[in-house]
Design a protein around this motif. Structure first.
Motif, short mmCIF file in Angstrom:
data_model
loop_
_atom_site.label_atom_id
_atom_site.label_comp_id
_atom_site.label_asym_id
_atom_site.label_seq_id
_atom_site.Cartn_x
_atom_site.Cartn_y
_atom_site.Cartn_z
N TRP A 10 0.83 -1.19 0.00
CA TRP A 10 0.00 0.00 0.00
C TRP A 10 0.88 1.25 0.00
O TRP A 10 1.83 1.35 0.78
N ASN A 11 0.53 2.21 -0.84
CA ASN A 11 1.31 3.44 -0.99
C ASN A 11 1.51 4.15 0.35
O ASN A 11 2.64 4.43 0.74
N TRP A 12 0.43 4.46 1.04
CA TRP A 12 0.51 5.22 2.28
C TRP A 12 1.39 4.52 3.31
O TRP A 12 2.25 5.11 3.95
N ASP A 13 1.19 3.23 3.47
CA ASP A 13 1.92 2.46 4.47
C ASP A 13 3.40 2.35 4.15
O ASP A 13 4.24 2.29 5.06
N SER A 14 3.74 2.28 2.88
CA SER A 14 5.13 2.02 2.49
C SER A 14 6.10 3.09 2.98
O SER A 14 7.23 2.77 3.35
N GLY A 15 5.68 4.33 2.99
CA GLY A 15 6.55 5.39 3.50
C GLY A 15 6.87 5.21 4.98
O GLY A 15 8.02 5.33 5.40
#
Length: 68
Positions: free
Chosen positions: A34-39
Motif C-alpha cells: 500500500w502506498n501510504w503504508d510504504s513510507g
C-alpha cells in the motif's frame, strides 16, 4: 513492556509482513503493498535495515504508471 522489547516486537511485525522487496500492511488480510503504508514502513526499516527500506521505496516506485 520495556523499550527494547517494544522495539523487537515492532521489528518482528515488519519482518513477518515482508514479501520479498515490499511489506504488506497485515500478513493475512492485505496481500498487496500500500502506498501510504510504504513510507512509514520504510522509515521503520531504515532504523535497522537501510537496504530493506530502500527496497520498500524502490518497489513502490516500480509500480508507477508512465503518465505519472
Amino acid at each position: 513492556m520495556d523499550h527494547l522489547a517494544l522495539l523487537e516486537a515492532a521489528k518482528a511485525v515488519l519482518q513477518k509482513n515482508r514479501r520479498g522487496g515490499f511489506t504488506v500492511p497485515r500478513d493475512k488480510l492485505y496481500p498487496f503493498q500500500w502506498n501510504w503504508d510504504s513510507g512509514f514502513v520504510a522509515l521503520g526499516l531504515a532504523n535497522y535495515d537501510v537496504r530493506a527500506a530502500m527496497e520498500e521505496i524502490e518497489s513502490l516506485l516500480s509500480g508507477q504508471w508512465a503518465n505519472g
